[in-house]
Design a protein around this motif. Structure first.
Motif, PDB file in Angstrom:
ATOM      1  N   ILE A  55      45.015  32.540  18.352  1.00 34.46           N
ATOM      2  CA  ILE A  55      43.831  31.868  17.824  1.00 34.46           C
ATOM      3  C   ILE A  55      43.560  30.635  18.681  1.00 34.46           C
ATOM      4  CG2 ILE A  55      42.793  30.789  15.787  1.00 34.46           C
ATOM      5  CD1 ILE A  55      43.414  33.794  15.482  1.00 34.46           C
ATOM      6  N   PRO A  56      42.410  30.588  19.364  1.00 36.70           N
ATOM      7  CA  PRO A  56      42.136  29.471  20.282  1.00 36.70           C
ATOM      8  C   PRO A  56      41.640  28.220  19.553  1.00 36.70           C
ATOM      9  CG  PRO A  56      40.364  31.065  20.401  1.00 36.70           C
ATOM     10  CD  PRO A  56      41.377  31.615  19.444  1.00 36.70           C
ATOM     11  N   VAL A  57      42.555  27.512  18.950  1.00 37.94           N
ATOM     12  CA  VAL A  57      42.236  26.256  18.267  1.00 37.94           C
ATOM     13  C   VAL A  57      43.259  25.212  18.702  1.00 37.94           C
ATOM     14  CG1 VAL A  57      41.203  27.337  16.236  1.00 37.94           C
ATOM     15  CG2 VAL A  57      43.631  26.855  16.239  1.00 37.94           C
ATOM     16  N   THR A  89      49.300  30.906  30.705  1.00 42.41           N
ATOM     17  CA  THR A  89      48.881  32.215  30.197  1.00 42.41           C
ATOM     18  C   THR A  89      47.573  32.175  29.410  1.00 42.41           C
ATOM     19  OG1 THR A  89      50.144  31.947  28.154  1.00 42.41           O
ATOM     20  CG2 THR A  89      51.268  32.984  30.024  1.00 42.41           C
ATOM     21  N   MET A  90      47.173  30.993  28.978  1.00 44.21           N
ATOM     22  CA  MET A  90      46.011  30.866  28.102  1.00 44.21           C
ATOM     23  C   MET A  90      44.724  31.476  28.667  1.00 44.21           C
ATOM     24  SD  MET A  90      44.795  27.405  26.180  1.00 44.21           S
ATOM     25  CE  MET A  90      46.461  26.970  25.764  1.00 44.21           C
ATOM     26  N   PRO A  91      44.338  31.195  29.911  1.00 47.08           N
ATOM     27  CA  PRO A  91      43.070  31.768  30.398  1.00 47.08           C
ATOM     28  C   PRO A  91      43.064  33.298  30.371  1.00 47.08           C
ATOM     29  CG  PRO A  91      43.826  30.059  31.888  1.00 47.08           C
ATOM     30  CD  PRO A  91      44.930  30.292  30.904  1.00 47.08           C
ATOM     31  N   VAL A  92      44.142  33.906  30.785  1.00 49.97           N
ATOM     32  CA  VAL A  92      44.186  35.367  30.837  1.00 49.97           C
ATOM     33  C   VAL A  92      44.190  35.960  29.433  1.00 49.97           C
ATOM     34  CG1 VAL A  92      45.552  37.340  31.610  1.00 49.97           C
ATOM     35  CG2 VAL A  92      45.350  35.326  33.059  1.00 49.97           C
ATOM     36  N   ILE A  93      45.003  35.401  28.531  1.00 48.85           N
ATOM     37  CA  ILE A  93      45.091  35.924  27.166  1.00 48.85           C
ATOM     38  C   ILE A  93      43.766  35.761  26.434  1.00 48.85           C
ATOM     39  CG2 ILE A  93      46.130  35.507  24.901  1.00 48.85           C
ATOM     40  CD1 ILE A  93      48.792  35.063  26.357  1.00 48.85           C
ATOM     41  N   PHE A  94      43.162  34.581  26.528  1.00 47.86           N
ATOM     42  CA  PHE A  94      41.918  34.372  25.795  1.00 47.86           C
ATOM     43  C   PHE A  94      40.753  35.131  26.424  1.00 47.86           C
ATOM     44  CE2 PHE A  94      43.796  30.300  23.926  1.00 47.86           C
ATOM     45  CZ  PHE A  94      44.276  31.003  22.842  1.00 47.86           C
ATOM     46  N   TYR A  95      40.782  35.362  27.720  1.00 49.45           N
ATOM     47  CA  TYR A  95      39.751  36.221  28.313  1.00 49.45           C
ATOM     48  C   TYR A  95      39.934  37.656  27.813  1.00 49.45           C
ATOM     49  CZ  TYR A  95      36.562  38.401  31.574  1.00 49.45           C
ATOM     50  OH  TYR A  95      35.534  39.116  32.113  1.00 49.45           O
ATOM     51  N   TRP A 129      31.448  32.246  22.071  1.00 47.71           N
ATOM     52  CA  TRP A 129      32.456  31.828  21.091  1.00 47.71           C
ATOM     53  C   TRP A 129      32.674  32.882  20.018  1.00 47.71           C
ATOM     54  CZ3 TRP A 129      31.188  31.396  16.009  1.00 47.71           C
ATOM     55  CH2 TRP A 129      29.828  31.322  15.710  1.00 47.71           C
ATOM     56  N   ALA A 130      31.608  33.577  19.613  1.00 47.80           N
ATOM     57  CA  ALA A 130      31.771  34.572  18.543  1.00 47.80           C
ATOM     58  C   ALA A 130      32.657  35.742  18.983  1.00 47.80           C
ATOM     59  CB  ALA A 130      30.410  35.054  18.058  1.00 47.80           C
ATOM     60  N   PRO A 131      32.383  36.373  20.146  1.00 47.49           N
ATOM     61  CA  PRO A 131      33.295  37.445  20.569  1.00 47.49           C
ATOM     62  C   PRO A 131      34.708  36.940  20.848  1.00 47.49           C
ATOM     63  CG  PRO A 131      31.262  37.546  21.839  1.00 47.49           C
ATOM     64  CD  PRO A 131      31.219  36.301  21.023  1.00 47.49           C
ATOM     65  N   LEU A 132      34.823  35.720  21.350  1.00 43.48           N
ATOM     66  CA  LEU A 132      36.142  35.152  21.634  1.00 43.48           C
ATOM     67  C   LEU A 132      36.958  35.019  20.350  1.00 43.48           C
ATOM     68  CD1 LEU A 132      38.237  33.736  23.465  1.00 43.48           C
ATOM     69  CD2 LEU A 132      37.040  31.607  22.972  1.00 43.48           C
ATOM     70  N   TYR A 133      36.375  34.410  19.329  1.00 39.55           N
ATOM     71  CA  TYR A 133      37.126  34.213  18.087  1.00 39.55           C
ATOM     72  C   TYR A 133      37.336  35.513  17.325  1.00 39.55           C
ATOM     73  CZ  TYR A 133      37.505  29.241  18.577  1.00 39.55           C
ATOM     74  OH  TYR A 133      37.843  27.998  19.034  1.00 39.55           O
ATOM     75  N   PHE A 134      36.331  36.383  17.335  1.00 40.87           N
ATOM     76  CA  PHE A 134      36.502  37.668  16.663  1.00 40.87           C
ATOM     77  C   PHE A 134      37.603  38.480  17.343  1.00 40.87           C
ATOM     78  CE2 PHE A 134      35.178  42.155  15.921  1.00 40.87           C
ATOM     79  CZ  PHE A 134      35.423  42.174  14.557  1.00 40.87           C
ATOM     80  N   GLY A 135      37.564  38.538  18.668  1.00 40.01           N
ATOM     81  CA  GLY A 135      38.607  39.251  19.411  1.00 40.01           C
ATOM     82  C   GLY A 135      39.969  38.619  19.245  1.00 40.01           C
ATOM     83  N   SER A 136      40.005  37.289  19.151  1.00 41.57           N
ATOM     84  CA  SER A 136      41.278  36.593  18.957  1.00 41.57           C
ATOM     85  C   SER A 136      41.884  36.918  17.600  1.00 41.57           C
ATOM     86  CB  SER A 136      41.077  35.080  19.088  1.00 41.57           C
ATOM     87  OG  SER A 136      40.684  34.745  20.395  1.00 41.57           O
ATOM     88  N   VAL A 137      41.052  36.927  16.560  1.00 37.32           N
ATOM     89  CA  VAL A 137      41.551  37.230  15.222  1.00 37.32           C
ATOM     90  C   VAL A 137      42.025  38.686  15.151  1.00 37.32           C
ATOM     91  CG1 VAL A 137      40.875  37.507  12.796  1.00 37.32           C
ATOM     92  CG2 VAL A 137      40.248  35.433  14.040  1.00 37.32           C
ATOM     93  N   VAL A 138      41.230  39.598  15.698  1.00 29.55           N
ATOM     94  CA  VAL A 138      41.617  41.022  15.670  1.00 29.55           C
ATOM     95  C   VAL A 138      42.897  41.242  16.463  1.00 29.55           C
ATOM     96  CG1 VAL A 138      40.938  43.335  16.435  1.00 29.55           C
ATOM     97  CG2 VAL A 138      39.297  41.887  15.241  1.00 29.55           C
ATOM     98  N   THR A 139      42.952  40.709  17.679  1.00 28.09           N
ATOM     99  CA  THR A 139      44.151  40.866  18.510  1.00 28.09           C
ATOM    100  C   THR A 139      45.352  40.197  17.855  1.00 28.09           C
ATOM    101  OG1 THR A 139      42.754  40.854  20.476  1.00 28.09           O
ATOM    102  CG2 THR A 139      45.101  40.502  20.819  1.00 28.09           C
ATOM    103  N   GLY A 140      45.160  38.996  17.313  1.00 30.44           N
ATOM    104  CA  GLY A 140      46.245  38.293  16.638  1.00 30.44           C
ATOM    105  C   GLY A 140      46.773  39.069  15.449  1.00 30.44           C
TER     106      GLY A 140
END
Length: 175
Positions: A55-57, A89-95, A129-140
């Motif tokens: 989760i990118p917070v 690792t953050m840029p690659v994981i969050f991308y 931001w919407a696809p980033l957070y949605f993808g982060s929650v789903v992946t997480g």
């Protein structure tokens, strides 16, 4: 055994309660279960830590600590796992989570540049931001559940292997 190795690096409960960053948890830190190394406690800690790692917070460690306290799981493991997403690792994981979110939402993903810059990252966050957070929650969520069951399976496999090794060991003759 992994439990012995992990126990060696576990913090002292008193020092844990004295941490400034964890004082907001107050009396909740007195729960002895926060430092236990049981199959359930470690599996839940993996679930909490890996979820919040994706989760990118800001203050992911604080969220993981609060999650560990609420779920009564191993606090140091859940907080330590947040460091899967570190500055390297953050840029690659969050991308990657952005690509997952864009794919699930049906949005066209922006390509990754040849050179990672803060300007590109800030533009990506503003535009996507919407696809980033949605993808982060789903992946997480997916990786958290997978790690929860993975820890359970690994723990059981390791215990069964230890029992088998102990059983197959030659016994000294009875006198």
């Amino acid at each position: 055994m992994p439990k012995r190795i992990i126990k060696k690096y576990m913090p002292d409960p008193k020092k844990l309660q004295e941490q400034k960053s964890l004082r907001f948890l107050g009396k909740l830190l007195e729960d002895p279960g926060l430092l236990h190394l049981t199959r359930r406690s470690v599996a839940r800690a993996f679930m909490v830590g890996i979820f919040f790692a994706f989760i990118p917070v800001p203050f992911q460690m604080v969220l993981a600590a609060a999650g560990a306290v609420l779920l009564h799981c191993n606090l140091p493991i859940s907080v330590g796992l947040v460091w899967l997403t570190n500055p390297i690792t953050m840029p690659v994981i969050f991308y990657g989570t952005y690509l997952v979110g864009a794919g699930l939402m049906g949005v066209e993903a922006q390509p990754m540049p040849d050179e990672l810059t803060l300007e590109w990252l800030s533009n990506l966050i503003q535009d996507a931001w919407a696809p980033l957070y949605f993808g982060s929650v789903v992946t997480g969520l997916v990786l958290a559940v997978a790690s929860y069951f993975g820890v359970h399976l690994f723990w059981r496999w390791h215990v069964n292997k230890s029992w088998k090794t102990r059983h197959d060991r030659p016994r000294p003759p009875k006198v």
